[in-house]
Design an enzyme around this catalytic site. Structure first.
Site, PDB file in Angstrom:
ATOM      1  N   HIS A 157      -7.107   9.320  -0.411  1.00 17.98           N
ATOM      2  CA  HIS A 157      -7.699   9.223   0.931  1.00 17.98           C
ATOM      3  C   HIS A 157      -6.887   9.873   2.056  1.00 17.98           C
ATOM      4  O   HIS A 157      -7.337   9.844   3.203  1.00 17.98           O
ATOM      5  CB  HIS A 157      -8.051   7.773   1.275  1.00 17.98           C
ATOM      6  CG  HIS A 157      -6.891   6.816   1.323  1.00 17.98           C
ATOM      7  ND1 HIS A 157      -6.621   5.940   0.305  1.00 17.98           N
ATOM      8  CD2 HIS A 157      -5.957   6.582   2.263  1.00 17.98           C
ATOM      9  CE1 HIS A 157      -5.570   5.206   0.626  1.00 17.98           C
ATOM     10  NE2 HIS A 157      -5.138   5.574   1.812  1.00 17.98           N
ATOM     11  N   ASP A 196      -7.636   0.949   2.528  1.00 19.70           N
ATOM     12  CA  ASP A 196      -7.337   1.912   3.598  1.00 19.70           C
ATOM     13  C   ASP A 196      -8.129   3.201   3.446  1.00 19.70           C
ATOM     14  O   ASP A 196      -7.546   4.263   3.432  1.00 19.70           O
ATOM     15  CB  ASP A 196      -5.827   2.210   3.562  1.00 19.70           C
ATOM     16  CG  ASP A 196      -5.407   3.168   4.658  1.00 19.70           C
ATOM     17  OD1 ASP A 196      -5.985   3.103   5.748  1.00 19.70           O
ATOM     18  OD2 ASP A 196      -4.509   3.993   4.416  1.00 19.70           O
ATOM     19  N   HIS A 215       0.852  -1.187   0.000  1.00 17.50           N
ATOM     20  CA  HIS A 215       0.000   0.000   0.000  1.00 17.50           C
ATOM     21  C   HIS A 215       0.891   1.242   0.000  1.00 17.50           C
ATOM     22  O   HIS A 215       1.688   1.431   0.909  1.00 17.50           O
ATOM     23  CB  HIS A 215      -0.905  -0.027   1.227  1.00 17.50           C
ATOM     24  CG  HIS A 215      -1.850   1.124   1.299  1.00 17.50           C
ATOM     25  ND1 HIS A 215      -2.833   1.323   0.351  1.00 17.50           N
ATOM     26  CD2 HIS A 215      -1.957   2.158   2.164  1.00 17.50           C
ATOM     27  CE1 HIS A 215      -3.509   2.416   0.650  1.00 17.50           C
ATOM     28  NE2 HIS A 215      -2.992   2.945   1.743  1.00 17.50           N
ATOM     29  N   ASP A 265       0.567   5.201  -0.029  1.00 19.08           N
ATOM     30  CA  ASP A 265      -0.274   6.391   0.005  1.00 19.08           C
ATOM     31  C   ASP A 265       0.267   7.384  -1.015  1.00 19.08           C
ATOM     32  O   ASP A 265       1.451   7.715  -1.011  1.00 19.08           O
ATOM     33  CB  ASP A 265      -0.307   6.967   1.423  1.00 19.08           C
ATOM     34  CG  ASP A 265      -1.147   6.094   2.343  1.00 19.08           C
ATOM     35  OD1 ASP A 265      -2.200   5.628   1.895  1.00 19.08           O
ATOM     36  OD2 ASP A 265      -0.741   5.859   3.492  1.00 19.08           O
TER      37      ASP A 265
HETATM   38 ZN    ZN Z   1      -3.552   4.669   2.897  1.00 23.21          ZN
END
Ligand code: ZN
Length: 1060
Positions: free
Chosen positions: A577, A372, A260, A262
């Site tokens: 997000h 997430d 993951h 971001d």
């Molecule tokens: Zn995230």
């Protein structure tokens, strides 16, 4: 079965094995201490430090200075490039040789001009394999470069992870050497760790646990770390344990490598580009070394970055995608927030994402991947289904603070009834490391035992990237099928979901939104980002509409498809997000504001260009083009520019009288002379106390009444709303004995996630902000507009000014608000106690609305003490209600009869400056008879958010008003008009409409455009083979079910100039 230890002593046996593999204890004589053999320093080390993020070619031309192990470099966000010259000793022939590199920061190894592997201590990657086996004649001298970013996997927080970054952080290189690696010892270490995991995980009640412990103990007995000849016996013991197979009923874990990343969070967007390269090149290396290893990767934007910055790596990714080892997932441009983006923006996430995946990897994604994100809109199932997606994966609901979500595998049914198969990895993580503990947890915590026997297991360091390691892969491969443990397959989302599909008749269904009972502060934090988001969603809507009309009206007009794609992608990027949610560092927030500024300035240029094209060729006087970008008739008071920079108010009706609903453009050359106000007029009266109660002195009570014949608003001397009457009914909308427009301040100190969370206990600290009597003054005196304004000192450091505005003909009163906000851990809201009683309040969401309770009966109810909404919320009882509209807010709540809009927060981490400074926003209050649907609340909220456009025309504007589209039912909203993505040369428009009332409805779409053919299509603009719609008298019939979204392709006739 391995021999049992001499005495039955669980603890000494277990700890004996632990010490044998420990990296801390007994490394002089244990197995771990022998993992690496001989070492030798690198031949030469030099470095070059830069604040820029340079390309490899730029970097290697710089001036490298001698460096050594132990040197410091930095500060935060800089980059240190190391040139590593190395020569492998001749005596290491036949050995596996590694470069061991340990430094702070995130490293990337370059070899022959290409990135080859990430090196990050935090991500357990400190060793680069130079050769699996050094051959006799192999070259032994080599130059590598290591590019080290001065930030950790999770940024550079000062003190704690989410604290604002420390700009002065320094970094150190602590190891750079060549070493012989003992692969056989590595294998034994993996086995021993797994055996320890089984022993501990299954515990002292379990037969298999003891078998694992005794096997491990016996391995320690037979294995002499200094004598490699003893290893095969030890390996045999381990294999005998792991090869004991499980039964047919074993649970199957689908382990997928994942990372993951971001897209921006505790580091800026530009660092993410490099994070992708570091993480994915490491994954590529794992794919090469482990043909069964599968890596799933989401977010088209990140792939596009790698395509542009690392074309060599990108080609490898595409190659592995062909083999099925690299699996693009998700279908969206980024992993966006699941609450805040508009319906249309969510569609564009998929449209941009799926088209990218199709173009670059030959197929679209079949699962939506959002591990997430802070909650999931009830419209997502419909949007997914219409974008070719039937499966959904997340795990974030495991973060719920109050209620534990009852399913891990279930059908998720959306607002319109669309269903997708949803799966939450039961281990409640997307960053597993392949331990036995995690594998056992995945089985134990699964809440669908007996319903399905498969679950996902996502492994690899995540959030800041990093991804899987060879260690993790080795562990999971070993657990392929062992008695006492679930079966572990290195698998893909497709295999997982098809296994789940086959169990689907036993699965439960969850209806409605997936509300995350945490992070509810993200609806409010970073108000400027929220405002930018709402504003840019509007600008792109308007640009697409006007450009589409210009395309129809002008043969010369070129639809700005490429520019629009670029602007949309910027907006979608900001909807990531941790960006639109405001949970990012200051650097990211600043970049986000620049993105919005780009969209604004380019968007406005495109609007003007479309306006010019719309006016071309039409005789008429010079002037202004006034455009209504909403699909219904509007009559509104508008500030029109006058020569010399002044403005005057005009009452604008659109379009012509005949069209009930329509998009309209018209010239308004005369409107600087405003027409007289019609019968319903705005009048502002300063009521004096004398007229009310005759106090002893002649001083006034300072209240102001605004009345437009539709509503009558009474403000008390401090600007609070003491009365709001819907004139036709005589109904008072404000609760008896209460006042509306009451600002309230709360202490806002969450447990940990500062920018993210507002806790239930903040409600206990409510303090009304009280103004001083006499601060209310009349602003605009009446005619077309009446207004009053006041100042309010919120605290010693923060103040607010507000203009309360009532226009002629307008069913709502607007509150234009300016706040200078300088607070720490405070939360500002505004409250409206309503004379309305209902157990449910209604909130607008993407393409529709939903109800949430106004009481705290159960834990599921009170966990929603702070919720999100888009442009409006409403509290209605039979026959009457009160709606609260806004132009850029998302946080809201209704408790009992009090409507509350969340305005500003003041968190200090990860951005200590979040929300400090000046803010401007507008909310509005609309009392209504009947239902909010029939009263036009939805249309009013659109009007507040999409003001009539006033565009200057350089030449002559068209004389007559015209309307492009009319929809016969007020339940159906024509949301979007754009040019079709495919077929850039073609003249095809896409229309998106949705049913907004929650009803089955038939309606007619009338158009004045020269349409040749109309075909239904999905959200990806693929036509429905049975979707040809008969077009008669310029009308189409459309049938909607509640909250259904429908898209249409309108094939236009060739422009008249081009007709034969
Ligand atoms: Zn995230």
């Amino acid at each position: 079965m391995a021999a049992a230890p001499f005495l039955k002593h669980w603890r000494t046996t277990l700890e004996r094995v632990e010490k044998f593999v420990s990296p801390l204890y007994s490394t002089d004589c244990n197995l771990r201490g022998r993992l690496f053999g001989d070492t030798c320093p690198v031949a030469a080390l030099s470095s070059f430090l830069t604040p820029e993020r340079l390309s490899f070619q730029e970097a290697i031309q710089q001036d490298f200075r001698p460096a050594q192990v132990g040197d410091s470099f930095g500060p935060t966000w800089w980059t240190c490039w190391f040139r590593v010259e190395l020569t492998i000793p001749e005596s290491w022939v036949d050995q596996e040789v590694h470069l061991r590199w340990e430094s702070d920061g995130e490293g990337l190894v370059w070899r022959d001009g290409e990135p080859v592997q990430g090196l990050t201590k935090e991500g357990d990657k400190t060793s680069y394999v130079l050769t699996d086996r050094l051959g006799e004649g192999d070259p032994r001298s080599l130059i590598l470069y290591v590019e080290v970013a001065c930030n950790g996997l999770l940024g550079a927080g000062k003190g704690t992870m989410i604290a604002a970054p420390d700009p002065e952080k320094m970094f150190q290189v602590s190891r750079a050497e060549l070493a012989v690696f003992h692969r056989d010892i590595h294998k034994l270490l993996v086995d021993l760790e797994l055996l320890l995991g089984v022993a501990k995980g299954l515990g002292e009640d379990n037969q298999r646990s003891f078998q694992a412990l005794y096997t491990a103990n016996q391995i320690v007995n037979v294995c002499d770390p200094a004598e490699p000849e003893t290893f095969p016996v030890a390996q045999d013991l381990a294999s005998r344990f792991f090869d004991q197979r499980g039964g047919e009923s074993q649970h199957t874990i689908h382990a997928m490598g994942h990372c993951h990343i971001d897209t921006a969070w505790l580091w800026p967007f530009k660092e993410t580009v490099r994070k992708c390269a570091r993480s994915w090149v490491t994954a590529v290396q794992l794919m090469e070394r482990n043909p069964e290893f599968i890596f799933v990767c989401s977010q088209a934007q990140q792939l596009e970055w790698v395509k542009n910055h690392y074309p060599g790596l990108y080609a490898r990714l595409q190659e592995f995608a062909c083999h099925g080892q690299f699996v693009p997932v998700g279908g969206t441009w980024v992993e966006m927030d699941g609450n805040i983006p508009s319906g249309e923006a969510m569609v564009r996430q998929f449209l941009q994402g799926q088209n990218f995946f199709l173009q670059e990897f030959g197929k679209m994604c079949s699962e939506f991947w959002l591990p997430d994100t802070f909650g999931y809109s009830a419209q997502l199932p419909q949007i997914m289904r219409s974008c070719g997606i039937r499966h959904f994966l997340t795990q974030k609901l495991s973060w719920n603070l109050v209620n534990s979500f009852p399913h891990h595998t279930f059908f998720w049914e959306g607002l319109d009834g669309s269903r997708v198969l949803a799966h939450f990895p039961p281990g409640d993580s997307y960053g597993m490391e392949g331990s036995v503990e995690e594998v056992l947890k995945t089985v134990a915590k699964n809440r669908d035992k007996g319903r399905t026997n498969h679950s996902a297991f996502l492994f690899g360091f995540g959030d800041g990237g990093g991804g899987p390691t060879q260690n993790m892969v080795d562990r999971l491969k070993r657990l392929y099928n062992t008695d006492g443990l679930p079966r572990v397959q290195l698998s893909s989302p497709r295999r997982l979901f098809s296994a789940l599909e086959s169990d689907s008749e036993r699965l439960c269904t969850w209806v409605g939104e997936l509300f995350l009972e945490l992070h509810n502060g993200t609806y409010t934090t970073h108000a400027q980002i929220k405002k930018g988001n709402r504003e840019c969603e509007r600008i792109l809507h308007d640009v697409e509409l006007l450009s589409s009309l210009a395309l129809v009206r002008s043969a010369q007009f070129l639809y700005p498809a490429a520019q629009l794609q670029g602007l949309w992608r910027l907006l979608l990027l900001n909807q990531f997000h941790d960006v639109v949610t405001g949970s990012c560092i200051q650097l990211v927030a600043e970049e986000a504001m620049c993105h919005y500024e780009d969209i604004r300035s380019h968007g406005n240029k495109l609007l003007n260009a479309a306006a010019v094209a719309l006016c071309a060729g039409e005789p008429g006087p010079e002037g202004l083009l006034i455009v209504n970008t909403l699909p219904w008739k509007r009559t509104e008071v508008l500030a029109l520019p006058r020569p010399g920079g002044a403005h005057s108010l005009g009452l604008i009706s659109s379009p012509g009288d005949s069209a009930q609903h329509g998009l309209c453009s018209r010239s308004c050359p005369h409107l600087t002379a405003a027409p007289a106000a019609p019968a319903a007029c705005v009048c502002c009266a300063r009521a004096t106390a004398n007229s009310v109660s005759r106090p002893p002195s002649a001083k006034t009570d300072g209240s102001v009444t605004l009345d437009n014949g539709i509503i009558r608003v009474k403000l008390d001397p401090t600007g609070r709303l003491s009365s709001l009457v819907l004139v036709a009914s005589g109904r008072e909308a404000i609760a008896e004995g209460a006042v509306g427009n009451q600002f309230v301040l709360f202490d806002d100190v969450p447990l940990y996630w500062d920018a993210w969370d507002v806790m239930d206990y903040h409600l206990e600290t409510r303090k009304p902000v009280l103004g001083q009597a006499g601060t209310l003054a009349v602003g605009t005196e009446g005619g077309m507009r009446g207004s009053a304004w006041f100042l309010l000192q919120i605290s010693p450091n923060s103040r607010l000014s507000q203009e309360v505005v009532l226009d002629v003909g307008c069913p709502y009163v607007r509150f234009h608000t300016e706040v200078h906000w300088h607070e720490a851990h405070k939360f500002l809201k505004v409250e409206f106690p309503a004379r309305v009683r209902s157990n449910q309040a209604t909130y607008e969401v993407q393409f529709g609305h939903l109800q949430r309770p106004t009481h705290y009966n159960t834990s599921w109810d009170w966990a929603r003490f702070e919720v999100w909404a888009h442009r409006w919320m409403d509290l209605s009882e039979h026959g009457f209600g009160l709606a609260l509209l806004n132009d850029c807010k998302y946080g809201a709540s209704v408790r009992n009869s009090v409507l509350s809009l969340s305005l500003l927060r003041a968190p200090k981490a990860p951005d200590a400056t979040a929300d400090m400074g000046r803010h401007e926003f507008t909310y509005a209050l609309m009392p209504h008879m009947g239902s909010f649907q029939d009263a036009g609340v939805i249309q009013a909220a659109y009007s507040l958010n999409f003001p009539l456009l006033v565009l200057p025309t350089p030449g002559r504007a068209p004389v007559s008003a015209w309307s492009a589209f009319t929809v016969s039912s007020p339940a159906v909203v024509l949301e979007t008009v754009k040019k079709a993505e495919t077929n850039p040369e073609g003249r095809v428009l896409v229309l998106r409409l949705y049913e907004a009332h929650g009803s089955h409805v038939d309606c007619w779409l009338h158009t004045s455009l020269p349409v040749q053919e109309a075909i239904l299509c999905d959200l990806l603009e693929h036509q429905d083979p049975a979707g040809h719609l008969p077009l008669r008298d310029a009308r189409l019939k459309l049938t909607f079910s509640p909250f259904q979204v429908q898209s249409l392709l309108l094939v236009l006739q060739p422009p008249p100039e081009l007709s034969p």
